[in-house]
Design a protein around this motif. Structure first.
Motif, PDB file in Angstrom:
ATOM      1  N   HIS A  19       6.337  20.254   8.773  1.00  0.00           N
ATOM      2  CA  HIS A  19       7.394  20.722   9.402  1.00  0.00           C
ATOM      3  C   HIS A  19       8.899  20.760   8.372  1.00  0.00           C
ATOM      4  CE1 HIS A  19       6.382  20.403  13.663  1.00  0.00           C
ATOM      5  NE2 HIS A  19       6.006  19.424  13.352  1.00  0.00           N
ATOM      6  N   LEU A  20       9.030  19.829   7.492  1.00  0.00           N
ATOM      7  CA  LEU A  20      10.050  19.836   6.713  1.00  0.00           C
ATOM      8  C   LEU A  20       9.936  19.910   5.161  1.00  0.00           C
ATOM      9  CD1 LEU A  20      12.056  17.168   8.893  1.00  0.00           C
ATOM     10  CD2 LEU A  20      12.395  19.592   8.963  1.00  0.00           C
ATOM     11  N   GLY A  21       8.856  19.795   4.829  1.00  0.00           N
ATOM     12  CA  GLY A  21       8.538  19.788   3.399  1.00  0.00           C
ATOM     13  C   GLY A  21       8.126  18.567   2.592  1.00  0.00           C
ATOM     14  N   GLY A  22       7.338  18.345   1.330  1.00  0.00           N
ATOM     15  CA  GLY A  22       7.137  17.522   0.942  1.00  0.00           C
ATOM     16  C   GLY A  22       7.823  16.071   0.612  1.00  0.00           C
ATOM     17  N   TRP A  23       9.051  16.445   0.528  1.00  0.00           N
ATOM     18  CA  TRP A  23      10.135  15.200   0.333  1.00  0.00           C
ATOM     19  C   TRP A  23      10.120  14.176   1.545  1.00  0.00           C
ATOM     20  CZ3 TRP A  23      14.079  14.164   3.791  1.00  0.00           C
ATOM     21  CH2 TRP A  23      14.227  15.096   4.626  1.00  0.00           C
ATOM     22  N   THR A  24       9.579  14.780   2.691  1.00  0.00           N
ATOM     23  CA  THR A  24       9.571  13.933   3.971  1.00  0.00           C
ATOM     24  C   THR A  24       8.601  12.701   3.477  1.00  0.00           C
ATOM     25  OG1 THR A  24       8.192  15.431   5.080  1.00  0.00           O
ATOM     26  CG2 THR A  24      10.416  15.661   5.320  1.00  0.00           C
ATOM     27  N   SER A  25       7.663  13.084   2.971  1.00  0.00           N
ATOM     28  CA  SER A  25       6.599  11.706   2.924  1.00  0.00           C
ATOM     29  C   SER A  25       7.361  10.633   1.954  1.00  0.00           C
ATOM     30  CB  SER A  25       5.521  12.150   1.871  1.00  0.00           C
ATOM     31  OG  SER A  25       5.886  12.611   0.422  1.00  0.00           O
ATOM     32  N   TYR A  26       8.232  10.772   1.307  1.00  0.00           N
ATOM     33  CA  TYR A  26       9.010   9.777   0.570  1.00  0.00           C
ATOM     34  C   TYR A  26       9.752   8.970   1.669  1.00  0.00           C
ATOM     35  CZ  TYR A  26       7.434  11.620  -3.837  1.00  0.00           C
ATOM     36  OH  TYR A  26       6.652  12.141  -4.881  1.00  0.00           O
ATOM     37  N   LEU A  63       9.401   5.031   2.981  1.00  0.00           N
ATOM     38  CA  LEU A  63      10.668   4.168   3.262  1.00  0.00           C
ATOM     39  C   LEU A  63      10.733   3.501   4.650  1.00  0.00           C
ATOM     40  CD1 LEU A  63      13.609   2.940   2.163  1.00  0.00           C
ATOM     41  CD2 LEU A  63      14.585   5.006   2.712  1.00  0.00           C
ATOM     42  N   ALA A  64      10.451   4.607   5.423  1.00  0.00           N
ATOM     43  CA  ALA A  64      10.666   4.162   6.959  1.00  0.00           C
ATOM     44  C   ALA A  64       9.632   3.229   7.201  1.00  0.00           C
ATOM     45  CB  ALA A  64      10.445   5.250   7.919  1.00  0.00           C
ATOM     46  N   ILE A  65       8.339   3.187   6.739  1.00  0.00           N
ATOM     47  CA  ILE A  65       7.421   2.385   6.780  1.00  0.00           C
ATOM     48  C   ILE A  65       7.707   0.893   6.247  1.00  0.00           C
ATOM     49  CG2 ILE A  65       5.160   1.594   6.075  1.00  0.00           C
ATOM     50  CD1 ILE A  65       4.285   4.610   6.508  1.00  0.00           C
ATOM     51  N   GLY A  98       0.811  -1.252   0.016  1.00  0.00           N
ATOM     52  CA  GLY A  98       0.064   0.137  -0.099  1.00  0.00           C
ATOM     53  C   GLY A  98       0.922   1.147   0.034  1.00  0.00           C
ATOM     54  N   ALA A  99       2.004   1.121   0.806  1.00  0.00           N
ATOM     55  CA  ALA A  99       2.755   2.425   0.968  1.00  0.00           C
ATOM     56  C   ALA A  99       3.422   2.621  -0.521  1.00  0.00           C
ATOM     57  CB  ALA A  99       3.674   2.207   1.967  1.00  0.00           C
ATOM     58  N   ALA A 100       3.953   1.597  -0.985  1.00  0.00           N
ATOM     59  CA  ALA A 100       4.446   1.701  -2.295  1.00  0.00           C
ATOM     60  C   ALA A 100       3.854   1.973  -3.380  1.00  0.00           C
ATOM     61  CB  ALA A 100       5.158   0.476  -2.556  1.00  0.00           C
ATOM     62  N   GLU A 101       2.341   1.688  -3.264  1.00  0.00           N
ATOM     63  CA  GLU A 101       1.456   1.896  -4.577  1.00  0.00           C
ATOM     64  C   GLU A 101       1.385   3.596  -4.411  1.00  0.00           C
ATOM     65  OE1 GLU A 101      -2.404  -0.003  -6.354  1.00  0.00           O
ATOM     66  OE2 GLU A 101      -2.327   0.268  -4.271  1.00  0.00           O
ATOM     67  N   GLU A 102       0.779   3.953  -3.118  1.00  0.00           N
ATOM     68  CA  GLU A 102       0.406   5.285  -3.050  1.00  0.00           C
ATOM     69  C   GLU A 102       1.610   6.442  -3.026  1.00  0.00           C
ATOM     70  OE1 GLU A 102      -1.666   8.141   0.553  1.00  0.00           O
ATOM     71  OE2 GLU A 102      -1.744   5.829   0.965  1.00  0.00           O
ATOM     72  N   SER A 103       2.690   6.027  -2.600  1.00  0.00           N
ATOM     73  CA  SER A 103       3.710   7.153  -2.774  1.00  0.00           C
ATOM     74  C   SER A 103       4.920   6.975  -3.890  1.00  0.00           C
ATOM     75  CB  SER A 103       4.671   7.122  -1.534  1.00  0.00           C
ATOM     76  OG  SER A 103       3.856   7.477  -0.219  1.00  0.00           O
ATOM     77  N   LEU A 104       4.949   5.854  -4.381  1.00  0.00           N
ATOM     78  CA  LEU A 104       6.071   5.604  -5.422  1.00  0.00           C
ATOM     79  C   LEU A 104       5.472   4.995  -6.842  1.00  0.00           C
ATOM     80  CD1 LEU A 104       8.594   3.650  -3.194  1.00  0.00           C
ATOM     81  CD2 LEU A 104       8.519   6.062  -3.982  1.00  0.00           C
ATOM     82  N   GLY A 105       4.199   4.705  -6.720  1.00  0.00           N
ATOM     83  CA  GLY A 105       3.346   4.373  -7.844  1.00  0.00           C
ATOM     84  C   GLY A 105       3.676   2.972  -8.416  1.00  0.00           C
TER      85      GLY A 105
END
Length: 478
Positions: A344-351, A355-357, A174-181
């Motif tokens: 706090h830190l910008g959109g790049w942190t969603s990626y 990765l952490a998940i 789910g995380a890979a599909e939503e954030s990385l396509g």
């Protein structure tokens, strides 16, 4: 099927919904008081596991640090990222305080259960060991209680190796599909292949992988949280005050006030750190250490890392941001954490969080698999059965990743974990006098100036312990 679901729903109500959480807390407080607050007395010793001097030197053995990191990899997961957010959403900031409280007493519960797993572990003859609550029951309580060990093992395999691994596979995909396509099928194939590569390598390969990815994911996440804290350092005292004030009803963020904070904090805290649930002792028993209490102290440190450090990081990311709105229950847990980090830190942190998940979930998969394997070996020594389990776990991970709706089939996971915890807690209460004996032995040696206490099996000749696992000799002696 409806009858079966109702039956398991009743089991969940009778365990998690009614008695289990108070039981876990009461036993943790009891252990803490009777042992003289041992988790605080030996707190500074916990950090020794990070030093190479604490290892016994056997190149074939699993080190105390590797066992620690494998257990941290299992404990740390969605509960630290999504679970904390859910606790704050439903119970208010005060839930974090009660997560801290349950972790502090849970540290002692973990110390006791993991020390017993170490005491009754069995040598595999190749420098590795197997142990855990099932073996503690068989060798500590006697063969008349073997049925209890089998019940424990079956529940562990069904809930962790199968049920929770299906959910972890679903989380990764789910995380890979939503954030990385990336499509679920491709994620499922890749995740299944890597899982198979690791689990077919046995405990050595599992431990080596955990020794690499767990520090990366934990340190990376903590570093990100520290950056957030530094950027908002003047607001940290206010956030801490909010947590404490909400915990005791001085401020009310959600309906239910202190009651909601207490309920959510205890429940989410116990789910996160797993102290008393009987899972982590299976990993703790693999370590080659000089005294059982040494690894008990190390596993107590694992609870501290999970809740006091990592869960607090998530809580501060949320509370120092401007996304969280008290009383708003419409935001999903992982989304709240993700949006707070972005604020706090910008959109790049969603990626970064994706990765952490992925790392958290993957470390949980290999941890859950090993719990299942270890439980299976307590019932049968048939190597073919282990190979079948490995293939089935790979299939479950693939199913969870590619068919998210299929995870509904594993509705029995939480109820069986409830039974698992009840069995473990009953065994802990019956074996506590033995745990107290080895703890007193450890304290006596420390009091006499012994830097690294060693278990002398002759002092415990009445116990069914493995003399090949506990020789009483100092591995560093000439």
């Amino acid at each position: 099927m409806e009858f079966i679901q109702s039956f398991f729903g009743l089991i969940e109500d009778l365990t998690w919904g009614w008695a289990l959480i108070p039981f876990l807390v009461i036993i943790g407080v009891f252990f803490t008081v009777v042992t003289g607050f041992v988790q605080f007395r030996f707190f500074t010793r916990m950090f020794r596991v990070l030093s190479s001097k604490n290892q016994t030197g056997d190149p074939n053995a699993i080190s105390a640090r590797e066992a620690l990191l494998l257990s941290v990899g299992g404990r740390v997961g969605g509960g630290n990222i999504a679970g904390v957010a859910v606790a704050i959403t439903l119970g208010g900031p005060g839930a974090v305080f009660w997560m801290w409280a349950v972790a502090l007493v849970g540290m002692c519960t973990s110390l006791i259960e993991c020390s017993l797993a170490q005491l009754y572990k069995r040598s595999e003859g190749d420098g590795t060991y197997r142990g855990g609550p099932a073996r503690s029951i068989i060798h500590g309580l006697g063969k008349d209680y073997r049925w209890l060990a089998v019940l424990y093992a079956v529940c562990l395999i069904a809930s962790f190796a199968f049920g929770f691994n299906a959910f972890q596979g679903n989380t990764v995909a789910g995380a890979a599909e939503e954030s990385l396509g990336i499509g679920r099928l491709w994620t499922g194939i890749g995740l299944t292949a890597v899982t198979g590569l690791i689990v077919f390598g046995g405990i050595h390969r599992i431990a080596k992988v955990a020794d690499v990815i767990v520090p990366i994911m934990a340190i990376g996440y903590i570093a990100m949280a520290l950056l957030v804290i530094l950027l908002n350092i003047t607001e940290v005292p206010g956030a801490i005050y909010t947590i404490v004030a909400n915990a005791f009803g001085l401020e009310e963020a959600v309906g239910g006030g202190m009651g909601a904070a207490l309920a959510q904090g205890l429940r989410r805290g116990l789910f996160s750190n797993e102290a008393g649930l009987g899972s982590a002792p299976n990993v703790a028993a693999t370590a080659d250490v000089r005294h059982p209490i040494s690894q008990g102290i190390t596993q107590s440190f694992s609870v501290f890392i999970d809740t006091i450090i990592i869960c607090t990081c998530t809580a501060l990311i949320i509370l120092l941001g401007d996304v969280y709105t008290p009383g708003d229950e419409g935001v999903d847990g992982i989304v709240l954490t993700q949006q707070s980090l972005v604020s706090h830190l910008g959109g790049w942190t969603s990626y970064f969080l994706t990765l952490a998940i992925l790392l958290f979930a993957f470390s949980s998969i290999i941890y859950n698999y090993y719990l299942g394997e270890n439980a299976l070996t307590s019932m049968t020594g048939n190597t073919a059965a282990i190979q079948v389990l490995r293939v089935l776990v790979m299939g479950v991970v693939f199913l969870g990743a590619t068919a998210p709706g299929a995870t509904a089939v594993f509705f029995f996971s939480d109820p069986l974990m409830g039974i698992l915890a009840v069995v473990n807690l009953l065994a802990l209460m019956m074996l506590f006098p033995t745990a107290k004996r080895i703890l007193d032995d450890f304290k006596e040696q420390v009091g006499a100036g012994v830097a690294r206490p060693i278990l002398d099996p002759d002092k415990f000749a009445d116990l069914d312990i493995d003399r090949t696992a506990w020789t009483g000799k100092d591995p560093d002696a000439d």
